[in-house]
Design an enzyme around this catalytic site. Structure first.
Site, mmCIF file in Angstrom:
data_model
loop_
_atom_site.group_PDB
_atom_site.id
_atom_site.type_symbol
_atom_site.label_atom_id
_atom_site.label_comp_id
_atom_site.label_asym_id
_atom_site.label_seq_id
_atom_site.Cartn_x
_atom_site.Cartn_y
_atom_site.Cartn_z
ATOM 1 N N THR A 70 0.829 -1.205 0.000
ATOM 2 C CA THR A 70 0.000 0.000 0.000
ATOM 3 C C THR A 70 0.860 1.250 0.000
ATOM 4 O OG1 THR A 70 -1.861 -1.088 1.098
ATOM 5 C CG2 THR A 70 -1.712 1.290 1.339
ATOM 6 N N GLN A 177 -0.904 -9.153 -7.018
ATOM 7 C CA GLN A 177 -1.459 -10.500 -7.136
ATOM 8 C C GLN A 177 -0.737 -11.367 -8.166
ATOM 9 O OE1 GLN A 177 -3.671 -11.952 -5.222
ATOM 10 N NE2 GLN A 177 -4.114 -10.132 -4.015
ATOM 11 N N SER A 194 3.781 -6.514 -3.164
ATOM 12 C CA SER A 194 3.674 -6.689 -1.716
ATOM 13 C C SER A 194 4.123 -8.093 -1.342
ATOM 14 C CB SER A 194 2.228 -6.458 -1.264
ATOM 15 O OG SER A 194 2.120 -6.509 0.128
ATOM 16 N N ALA A 195 5.141 -8.198 -0.464
ATOM 17 C CA ALA A 195 5.782 -9.482 -0.195
ATOM 18 C C ALA A 195 4.856 -10.512 0.425
ATOM 19 C CB ALA A 195 6.997 -9.269 0.708
ATOM 20 N N HIS A 196 3.915 -10.084 1.267
ATOM 21 C CA HIS A 196 3.080 -11.084 1.939
ATOM 22 C C HIS A 196 2.086 -11.748 0.991
ATOM 23 C CE1 HIS A 196 -0.881 -8.976 2.585
ATOM 24 N NE2 HIS A 196 -0.138 -7.935 2.257
ATOM 25 N N CYS A 320 -22.590 -8.244 3.293
ATOM 26 C CA CYS A 320 -22.914 -8.746 4.618
ATOM 27 C C CYS A 320 -21.704 -9.367 5.314
ATOM 28 C CB CYS A 320 -24.064 -9.747 4.549
ATOM 29 S SG CYS A 320 -24.055 -10.799 3.113
#
Length: 458
Positions: A70, A177, A194-196, A320
């Site tokens: 991010t 992704q 993003s590494a994770h 929801c």
């Protein structure tokens, strides 16, 4: 327990764990210092940068490490926009970008800039020609994800990048992704990751800015990471991130083929096993490990809880299951059913038996939730010309359930008007019409809420 949510975060890869433990003893010193410990830390950092750059397909001096994916997106968009401020303040994004990109766009608008949001088709992909048509003389930056985080659809990045290059506009690609599966095609200008998402530790992102791209880092800067990511580098985590990216890439071809077969099995069998299901996302141009489907007449939160009790960790874009009680912006942009949405994203090494067990469990879970909510029985040979359904005060998925019950009470050509004040109805009622072969006439303001009109076609 079967963890089927790597699109959110992947388990730490064994190679990442080994690299992290090893570099904790070697990479703790300041890499900017000239003494032995600093030089050792610098060697680790440089090696990690070279490995990551090789995986991305860029020069090492074009890549910096950030504190998250991010942060990479926010820094990349802000820096590129500032660097081209003299050109203009127009930003282009797709309607299905990750929230980090859309939040950057909101901040840009709040600062006086303009934003064009390019629509997607029902599969979740942009039309390259429509994207090119959004380019203007004052366009400072364009953003397009390489693959969608919710439905797995791959975007035509190469064609969009070609149009952007011809217009002299840099293209920022959010590749969070897709990076585990390969390099991003096309002549893009900036890229984030993003590494994770690929089995590295959380708290490591990467930002690539190609040579020649005008870029002005925003906010306080220091001498680290080319002035584009302030603060002391987390060298052990960075080393683990680069090592795990290299490791998953080595496995990507074989695992991609194997996981694609498993997700194809889910795509084919879920509609056979569970009535009234829409599998969403492009069936061909998609990530190999991710499949998403929406089940009519169910509460998505309850479905996820029941699957969790059965030993499966999955996620959802249903309203929801969200604290905001609004449907996923991705599903809304695609015009698909949001209620009962289930995203399955398989980790490397997923066993066939786990997928088969998921397919065994899912029908009973959905059936139980539908029975609890009073889901409709298909059919009905009504003669009424028009029926009005009061669904005010009802939330997802009850307005659609009431619509489905009422449609059998009118003749073919007759109409059902649903009064609802749940904004999810604006997404799910038209989507229900699409899946059920009924005609969505439109909506109009009502004394309370909105009136949604549906004509029975069959």
């Amino acid at each position: 327990m079967s963890y089927f949510d790597v699109a959110s975060s992947a388990p730490l890869h064994p190679v990442a764990r080994q690299a992290l433990q090893a570099s904790l003893d070697e990479g703790w010193a300041d890499p900017a210092r000239l003494y032995r410990e600093g030089r050792r830390a610098r060697l680790l950092l440089d090696a990690a940068r070279e490995a990551a750059a090789d995986a991305v397909g860029c020069r090492p001096d074009e890549l910096v490490f950030t504190s998250s994916g991010t942060r990479a997106v926010h820094s990349g968009t802000a820096g590129a926009l500032a660097g081209r401020r003299r050109v203009g303040r127009h930003l282009i994004v797709s309607a299905v970008e990750h929230s980090s990109v859309l939040h950057s766009a909101e901040a840009h608008e709040g600062d006086g800039g303009t934003v064009t949001e390019v629509a997607v088709d029902r599969g979740g992909a942009v039309d390259p020609e429509a994207y090119a048509a959004a380019l203007r003389e004052d366009t400072a930056l364009a953003c397009l994800q390489s693959a969608n985080h919710e439905v797995g659809t791959e975007q035509p990045v190469a064609r969009v990048a070609e149009a952007c290059r011809a217009a002299g506009v840099p293209l920022l690609v959010d590749a969070a992704q897709s990076l585990p599966w390969g390099r991003v095609e096309g002549d893009w200008s900036l890229l984030t990751g993003s590494a994770h998402k690929w089995g590295g530790p959380a708290g490591v992102g990467l930002l690539v800015v190609r040579k020649g791209v005008r870029f002005a880092a925003q906010g306080p800067v220091d001498e680290r990471e080319s002035g584009r990511a302030a603060g002391f580098e987390n060298i052990p985590a960075i080393v683990a991130a680069a090592a795990s990216l290299r490791a998953v890439r080595a496995e990507a071809a074989a695992e991609g083929a194997r996981l694609r077969e498993l997700t194809e099995r889910i795509r084919a069998r879920v509609p056979e096993l569970v009535p009234d299901v829409e599998v969403v996302g492009d069936p061909v141009r998609r990530l190999p490990h991710l499949v998403t489907f929406s089940c009519l007449y169910v509460d998505g939160e309850t479905v996820l809880h029941e699957l969790d009790r059965a030993g499966f960790s999955v996620s959802s874009g249903s309203s929801c299951t969200s604290s905001t009680l609004t449907p996923s912006h991705v599903l809304r942009a695609m015009g698909v059913v949001s209620e009962g949405n289930v995203r399955v994203s398989l980790p490397f090494g997923t066993e066939e038996a786990d997928v088969e067990r998921f397919l065994d469990v899912l029908p009973g879970v959905v059936r139980g939730v539908r029975e609890t909510l009073g889901a409709p029985v298909a059919g009905g040979d009504g003669a009424a010309e028009a029926v009005t359904v009061d669904a005010l005060g009802m939330s997802c998925p009850l307005p659609v359930i009431e619509l489905a019950k009422a449609i059998g009470r009118v003749r073919v050509g007759g109409t059902v008007t649903v009064l609802a004040d749940d904004e999810v109805a604006a997404v799910d009622i038209p989507a229900w019409c699409w899946t059920q072969g009924q005609e969505y006439v439109g909506e109009r303001p009502a004394d309370h809420g909105v009136a949604y009109v549906v004509r029975r076609s069959s």
